[in-house]
Every structure is written in structure tokens, then in C-alpha cells.
Design a protein around this motif. Structure first.
Motif: not given
Length: 150
Positions: A75-76, A78-79, A81, A83, A86, A129, A132-133, A135
Motif C-alpha cells: 500500500y502506498d 501517500d496515495s 486513499l 488502505q 485501496v 498496478r 491508485k494506492g 505500490d
């Protein structure tokens, strides 16, 4: 298991997990209890939320979905969103059968099915991939399923 379950309830659950279509008369014989009791116990298990639904187990090979893969995803944060958001977006993808938020080095465990490894790759590269969110991902294709519960 819930404390309100007795040995008969547990046996009944096992029988229903094996074959949810089994009729009450047959279950009654197997469990050695009256049909009305079997009916009452099933209703009680449903009412208490112990049985959430009755379902089918498809033969995925016959549905041309014989290739299973498990994908670990990071999980990113910085997205923008959460977790959970996502994970819900991942769960909405066609071909995704399970999504788990997990502890450890990875954040999501995703189960996918497709006709072959190439199609699994398309799910990962072209859809997963792109969310958004997401990684990083690692994909593990299953050679054979030894045990799988519905």
C-alpha cells in the motif's frame, strides 16, 4: 467457535460445509436427530449469523479459470486513499476472488483466477498496478490446489 454451539451443531455445520444441498431427511439420519430438530438448528444457525449464506463451489477448470495466483501488494500511504479504500478497489476488479489486509512486510494478499498465467499477468500489470494506492506487487502462481474451502 461460538459458545452457543454444541457438538450436534458443529457436526451439522461440517455436513453442510461438505454439501449444503443435502436434504434435511438425510441430515437427520446422519446426525441421529429428528428432521424438525435439524430444520430448527439450521434456522437457528442462520438467525445467529453463524451460517451467513449457502453457496456453490464451481469447478474453475471447467469455467476456463483453472489458473490461480496469489499476489502480495504494498500500500502506498501517500496515495490519498486509506488502505481499506485501496483494498475495496482491488476487490472490485474482475478476476479477483479474495482480498485480505495482512500484517507484515506486505499489506494486501489477493487471490485471482484466470484461464492461464498470461491472463494473470494482464490482471496484475494492466489493472491491479493501475490502482491508485498500489505500490509494489509480487505474484505467485499456484501449481495445484490441495485444499480449498468455500
Amino acid at each position: 467457535m461460538a459458545s452457543s454451539l454444541d457438538a450436534t451443531d458443529i457436526r451439522l455445520l461440517r455436513e453442510l460445509k461438505e454439501n449444503a444441498r443435502e436434504n434435511i431427511a438425510s441430515l437427520s439420519k446422519k446426525l441421529g436427530i429428528p428432521r424438525t430438530t435439524v430444520h430448527y438448528r439450521i434456522k437457528k444457525l442462520v438467525d445467529e449469523g453463524i451460517i451467513e449464506k449457502f453457496t456453490v463451489k464451481p469447478n474453475y477448470k471447467k469455467l476456463d479459470l483453472g489458473t490461480t495466483a496469489f499476489i502480495l501488494a504494498r500500500y502506498d500511504p501517500d496515495s490519498g486513499l486509506t488502505q481499506r479504500e485501496v483494498a475495496e478497489r482491488v476487490a472490485a476488479l474482475e478476476g479477483v476472488y479474495e482480498v485480505h489486509i495482512v500484517a507484515g512486510e506486505w499489506d494486501l494478499l489477493i487471490k485471482v483466477r484466470a484461464p492461464n498465467a498470461e491472463e494473470i499477468g494482464k490482471i496484475v500489470v494492466d489493472r491491479l498496478r493501475e490502482i491508485k494506492g498500489i505500490d509494489q506487487t509480487v505474484t505467485m502462481v499456484s501449481f495445484v490446489t490441495v485444499k480449498e474451502e468455500v
